[in-house]
Design an enzyme around this catalytic site. Structure first.
Site, short mmCIF file in Angstrom:
data_model
loop_
_atom_site.label_atom_id
_atom_site.label_comp_id
_atom_site.label_asym_id
_atom_site.label_seq_id
_atom_site.Cartn_x
_atom_site.Cartn_y
_atom_site.Cartn_z
N ARG A 33 4.60 0.46 -6.43
CA ARG A 33 4.73 -0.39 -4.99
C ARG A 33 3.68 -1.57 -5.17
NH1 ARG A 33 6.57 2.44 -0.20
NH2 ARG A 33 4.94 1.19 1.12
N CYS A 77 0.85 -1.22 -0.04
CA CYS A 77 -0.12 0.00 0.00
C CYS A 77 0.68 1.18 -0.06
CB CYS A 77 -0.86 0.01 1.18
SG CYS A 77 -1.66 -1.44 1.30
N TRP A 117 -3.11 -2.71 -1.44
CA TRP A 117 -2.45 -4.14 -2.13
C TRP A 117 -3.49 -4.75 -1.15
CZ3 TRP A 117 0.78 -8.05 -0.24
CH2 TRP A 117 1.20 -8.84 -1.36
N LYS A 140 15.00 -12.95 -12.44
CA LYS A 140 14.52 -11.70 -13.44
C LYS A 140 13.34 -12.35 -14.16
CE LYS A 140 15.10 -8.97 -11.39
NZ LYS A 140 15.65 -8.79 -10.06
N GLU A 176 20.10 -14.97 -9.80
CA GLU A 176 19.41 -13.61 -10.07
C GLU A 176 18.64 -13.56 -11.38
OE1 GLU A 176 18.45 -11.31 -8.30
OE2 GLU A 176 18.14 -9.65 -9.47
N GLU A 219 9.86 -13.35 -12.74
CA GLU A 219 9.21 -12.60 -12.12
C GLU A 219 8.34 -11.53 -13.18
OE1 GLU A 219 10.84 -9.73 -9.24
OE2 GLU A 219 12.93 -9.90 -10.24
N ASN A 260 -1.49 2.06 5.96
CA ASN A 260 -0.54 0.98 5.64
C ASN A 260 -0.30 0.17 6.59
OD1 ASN A 260 -0.48 2.16 3.16
ND2 ASN A 260 1.66 2.72 3.31
N GLY A 261 -0.13 -1.16 6.55
CA GLY A 261 0.37 -2.14 7.76
C GLY A 261 -0.61 -3.09 7.82
N HIS A 310 23.26 -34.26 -11.21
CA HIS A 310 22.59 -35.45 -10.37
C HIS A 310 20.96 -35.34 -10.28
CE1 HIS A 310 26.52 -35.99 -8.39
NE2 HIS A 310 26.87 -34.71 -8.78
N LYS A 355 6.75 -3.83 -4.42
CA LYS A 355 7.86 -3.23 -4.59
C LYS A 355 8.50 -3.52 -2.90
CE LYS A 355 11.66 -1.42 -6.03
NZ LYS A 355 12.71 -2.25 -6.93
C1 F6R Z 1 13.36 -8.94 -7.14
C2 F6R Z 1 13.30 -8.00 -6.13
C3 F6R Z 1 13.04 -8.90 -4.93
C4 F6R Z 1 13.71 -8.05 -3.72
C5 F6R Z 1 13.35 -8.36 -2.45
C6 F6R Z 1 13.95 -7.78 -1.11
O1 F6R Z 1 13.51 -8.40 -8.35
O2 F6R Z 1 13.29 -6.88 -6.24
O3 F6R Z 1 13.23 -10.04 -4.78
O4 F6R Z 1 14.92 -7.84 -3.75
O5 F6R Z 1 11.94 -8.32 -2.14
O6 F6R Z 1 13.70 -6.25 -1.18
P1 F6R Z 1 14.48 -5.43 -0.38
O7 F6R Z 1 15.92 -5.20 -1.00
O8 F6R Z 1 13.76 -3.94 -0.57
O9 F6R Z 1 14.46 -5.57 0.97
#
Ligand code: F6R
Length: 610
Positions: free
Chosen positions: A27, A2, A75, A487, A483, A490, A101-102, A506, A605
């Protein structure tokens, strides 16, 4: 997750709130709404779906007139996305509106209590109890009312409040959820996130836990939970609004990929003075280092992956064992830690709930905590003993790019500083790596040339219909594979898996069949021949292989179907370059598939719930 924006001043609040909400879209949200005090009456407009719908419904915010208001992107957690569950929520007498928020953990008991007293609830959210609770405890003085409300709420909250009884003020309370007050000229703001107010001000005050803000157009007052007025020091956020806008790019993600040279420069350059690394006052003295037995690097998602890259580097050069731990696992693992363990906490947002909890547990057991964080004054930055900001600038796309590569660069700086102090690296090698770090931004810049990007795009588009993609590598290439797979998953919704190349035989190799796509990372010279055999094993089972190799290893092309390269650089810092190629690969696949790249489904986010 949110988002909150609030405005008070002399301009019409509606359009400002809507613009602020648009800045919070990244977000992740599924409904939105605004409330404005209009001639002593609170008017609320809400809409399910994208802000565009709210924009149309409210005619750009112009259907509500008034200069004080609050807005929210929701959200969904408690209750589906619907008008009833969207914020702002009104008290039963419609004299108060709140955005939250929360999570209010005791909302069920509060709801039962308030219902028994005759309050009617229209939705299912936990947040609605806050509006009713304010009405219930209202004693004519909003500050004392909010003090009481704080004592009744359990859980985490950032709340913006407006009241028809006090139409010339905006209020806020918070606990364990970010909320800042933006200081303008003849106008002020509240926001869950700097970017929502950055267009109007760079000067902020952070509201502390269980504090109350009373804000008018020209004045801000802060109180603690006992009602005592407190002085708070404003600070400046050195981000600029252009960084929070797309600036001609089709997506924030693409823009942020291209911002990496500048972001890496900001992480590295100010910390290097001659041959010395200066970590904003963070020091590791000799006694501390000789007692140090282990480093735990903790994070979630990509931040966890950055930690895996950091582990190889730090273990190699500092000769200290490093554990990589997922924050969500750490917090329920009764971790063995203490003064002889340095805990490095990684988080772009600085607000990730699991990561913050992990930090608190490590600290409570006596471990020194060092946070690598992007967002200034975020909860993790404030809670850690030491903080090293990555200074990547605002990251808007949900999928992290510059956030991730700058975390790696920060870990390199920490590793090099410790290694030199400990004497576990030769001065010659230290200088080589330092110079590699200084030139890294330019190397990334070269890699982002039109011709190079075009090549990645061509391959990405060719494979946009894949059902599944494997990423394989050894050592730091394996870390980079993790990573790369994340990427792709997602943002393109293609199933992707990363494997340590030696592990294929394996079990996983049974999944390779005709045309299964594998990206094989071959940037480490010493592992070249091992990777060559792994690639041949995939090819001989009908798989298609794209190698991502350093230029020195480009002879690998002879046993693969396609080749992408990264410029030659020190093996120890190549994961940053690999990451950039894999980000572009994921981006162009997702683009071809028509995905919502900046706001992938189901993702937020900043993950502020466990
Ligand atoms: C992937 C991504 C997430 C964040 C994770 C941690 O692209 O962005 O996997 O890396 O949610 O977020 P932070 O770094 O904000 O703690």
């Amino acid at each position: 997750m949110c988002g909150i924006i609030g405005y008070i001043g002399s301009r019409q609040a509606g359009p400002i709130l809507l613009e602020g909400l648009k800045k919070l879209e990244y977000r992740g949200y599924d409904s939105s709404g605004i409330a404005v005090i209009d001639d002593g009456v609170i008017s609320v407009i809400k809409s399910v779906g994208m802000i565009k719908a709210l924009d149309e419904k409210s005619k750009g915010g112009s259907v509500v007139s008034g200069t004080v208001g609050i807005g929210h992107t929701r959200w969904a957690t408690h209750g589906a996305p619907s008008d009833e569950n969207s914020h702002p929520h009104l008290s039963s007498d419609k004299r108060f509106a709140i955005v939250h928020n929360g999570i209010i953990e005791n909302f069920e008991s509060l709801r039962t209590e308030l219902k028994s007293l005759g309050y009617k609830f229209t939705g299912e959210t936990d947040s609605e109890v806050i509006a009713k609770l304010i009405q219930h405890h209202y004693c004519g003085d909003i500050i004392s009312t909010l003090r009481t409300v704080i004592t009744r709420l359990e859980g985490s909250y950032a709340v913006g409040i407006i009241s028809a009884d006090k139409p010339d003020a905006l209020y806020a309370i918070r606990k364990d959820n970010p909320l800042v007050v933006g200081l303008g000229d003849g106008e002020n703001f509240i926001a869950s996130d700097y970017t929502a107010a950055l267009e109007h001000t760079k000067n902020f005050v952070l509201l502390g836990d269980k504090e109350i803000a009373e804000i008018t157009a020209t004045e801000t007052k802060f109180y603690d939970v006992d009602g005592k007025q407190i002085k708070k020091k404003p600070y400046t956020v050195e981000w600029n609004i252009e960084e929070a806008q797309k600036g001609g790019y089709a997506h924030f993600m693409l823009k942020e990929i291209f911002e990496q040279p500048r972001a890496l420069t900001r992480t590295v350059r100010p910390r290097i003075a001659g041959d010395e690394i200066k970590l904003d006052g963070i020091e590791f003295d000799g006694d501390y280092l000789s007692s140090l037995e282990r480093i735990d690097i903790i994070g979630c998602g990509s931040a966890y992956h950055a930690g895996i890259v950091g582990k190889s580097f730090i273990e190699k050069h500092c000769r200290i064992p490093v554990n990589n731990i997922l924050a969500s696992e750490y917090i329920y693992s009764d971790p063995i830690t203490g003064p002889k363990t340095l805990t490095v906490i990684i988080s772009q947002s600085g607000e990730t709930a699991d990561t913050l909890s992990a930090l608190k547990i490590a600290a409570s057991r006596g471990s020194r905590t060092l946070a690598v964080v992007n967002v200034v004054q975020s909860a993790i930055a404030r809670a850690a003993d030491d903080v090293l900001y990555t200074h990547a600038g605002p990251e808007i796309a949900v999928a992290t790019t510059k956030g991730y590569t700058t975390q790696i660069a920060a870990l390199y700086l920490i590793g090099l500083k410790i290694a030199l102090k400990k004497g576990s690296i030769t001065v010659k090698r230290y200088k080589e790596l330092l110079s590699g770090l200084v030139t890294l931004p330019q190397t990334v810049e070269d890699m982002l040339s039109e011709a190079e990007v075009k090549k990645v795009r061509k391959y990405a588009e060719k494979f946009h219909n894949q059902k599944c993609v494997f990423f394989i590598g050894r050592g730091t290439d394996y870390a980079a594979s993790l990573e790369g797979a994340l990427k792709l998953k997602e943002i393109s919704y293609i199933h992707a898996e990363a494997y340590a190349a030696g592990e294929l035989k394996h079990g996983t190799i049974s999944l390779i069949e005709d045309h299964t796509l594998t990206l094989a990372l071959v940037t480490q010279e010493k592992l070249y021949h091992k990777m060559e055999s792994n690639i041949k094993a995939v090819k001989s089972r009908g798989g298609t292989v794209i190698a991502l190799a350093s230029r020195a290893n480009s002879k690998i092309k002879s046993c693969t179907d396609m080749l992408l390269t990264i410029p030659d650089c020190d093996d120890d810092i190549s994961p940053v370059l690999t990451a950039v190629q894999l980000q572009l690969f994921a981006y162009y696949i997702a683009l071809k598939r028509g995905c919502e790249i900046d706001t992938p489904r189901n993702l937020a986010k900043s993950v502020t719930v466990e």
